[in-house]
Design an enzyme around this catalytic site. Structure first.
Site, PDB file in Angstrom:
ATOM      1  CB  SER A 130      -0.961   0.108   1.122  1.00  0.00           C
ATOM      2  OG  SER A 130      -1.491   1.219   1.239  1.00  0.00           O
ATOM      3  CE1 TYR A 143      -4.218  -2.275   5.149  1.00  0.00           C
ATOM      4  CE2 TYR A 143      -2.820  -0.270   4.676  1.00  0.00           C
ATOM      5  CZ  TYR A 143      -3.625  -1.327   4.108  1.00  0.00           C
ATOM      6  OH  TYR A 143      -3.882  -1.188   2.940  1.00  0.00           O
TER       7      TYR A 143
END
Ligand SMILES: NC(=O)c1ccc[n+]([C@@H]2O[C@H](COP(=O)([O-])OP(=O)(O)OC[C@H]3O[C@@H](n4cnc5c(N)ncnc54)[C@H](O)[C@@H]3O)[C@@H](O)[C@H]2O)c1
Length: 248
Positions: A130, A143
């Site tokens: 990401s 995350y």
């Protein structure tokens, strides 16, 4: 294009969103795809559509992955979840779960796949990281930590795999139009105390030069290119697709 004909691919989290798009793109290039997901029905549906196989698996059960041997030529580590909370309120077990799903499970799947890839002198590992593998945002401690860890796993795999014909790369999208993002828009609205319609413009895409969500098919096109023969010299890299976010 059939440059992946004869290759087997395994896509985790392939029942939905980016994973489903990757499964479709790899199949379109000729690969036989196994769709792995905790959503057994969703995995079976995507696999059925592509003439592939499904694997109903909870990748949080990392102990079950330790003895695994995979005969896959292309591994796409994609399964992931998000959790939004300030650090001081972040549930410790939730932190451990995100790291297990997004770092430990990918490690164990790479570990299970490399012997077959090394034997045949060819393999492709694509890790769906990401922009949060390269940049941080508040309220996403597990995350961001997990995706930064995945970057390390991918680079070490690239170094060890290179002499054996195995490449490993990360793909780093900004916000992609998937169920994971739809849920975040509601969560972010609560965390920032603003209406949902303002979240996209004022929270999610503030750093992006291009003010729209990435489409899953755009990510899948990059993933399938990384899996293809022409990307044989691309390894240890992190390919952003973030509308310019990380250019700042
Ligand atoms: N959507 C985005 O904006 C975005 C941006 C950058 C990176 N990513 C990454 O892309 C990947 C896919 O995200 P998405 O947006 O397509 O999400 P999604 O929610 O649409 O799909 C995730 C899939 O993972 C599966 N999954 C979840 N927990 C699992 C488990 N324990 N075992 C097996 N499967 C499990 C889900 O069932 C689902 O099918 C994730 O790693 C995510 O971090 C997403």
């Amino acid at each position: 294009m059939t440059d992946l004909a004869g290759r087997n691919a395994l896509v985790t989290g392939g029942a939905s969103g980016i994973g489903a798009a990757c499964a479709r793109a790899l199949a379109a290039r000729g690969a036989t795809v196994t769709v792995a997901d905790i959503d057994a029905a969703g995995a079976a549906a995507v696999a059925g559509e592509l003439g592939g196989e499904s694997w109903a698996v909870d990748l949080l059960d990392v102990a079950a992955l330790e003895g695994l041997e995979l005969r896959t030529d292309i591994l796409v580590n994609n399964a992931g979840v998000q959790h939004i909370s300030p650090i001081q309120e972040f549930a410790p077990q939730r932190f451990r779960d995100l790291l297990a799903l997004m770092v430990e499970a990918p490690f164990l799947l790479v570990r299970a796949a490399l012997p077959h890839m090394y034997r045949q002198g060819w393999g492709r590992i694509v890790n769906i990281s990401s922009v949060h593998g390269l940049r941080a945002s508040p309220y996403k401690v597990a995350y961001v930590t997990a995706k930064h860890g995945l970057e390390g796993l991918s680079k070490v795999t690239a170094l060890e795999g290179g002499p054996h014909g195995v490449t490993s790369n990360c793909v780093n999208p900004g916000y992609v139009r998937t169920p994971l993002v739809d849920e975040q828009i509601a969560d972010q609205a609560a965390a920032h105390g603003i209406p949902e319609q303002e979240v996209l413009e004022k929270v999610l895409l503030t750093e992006s030069a291009i003010k729209r969500l990435v489409e899953p098919d755009e990510v899948a096109a990059l993933v399938s290119w990384l899996a293809a023969p022409e990307a044989g010299m691309v390894t240890g890299a992190a390919y952003t697709m973030d509308g310019g976010w990380s250019a700042r």
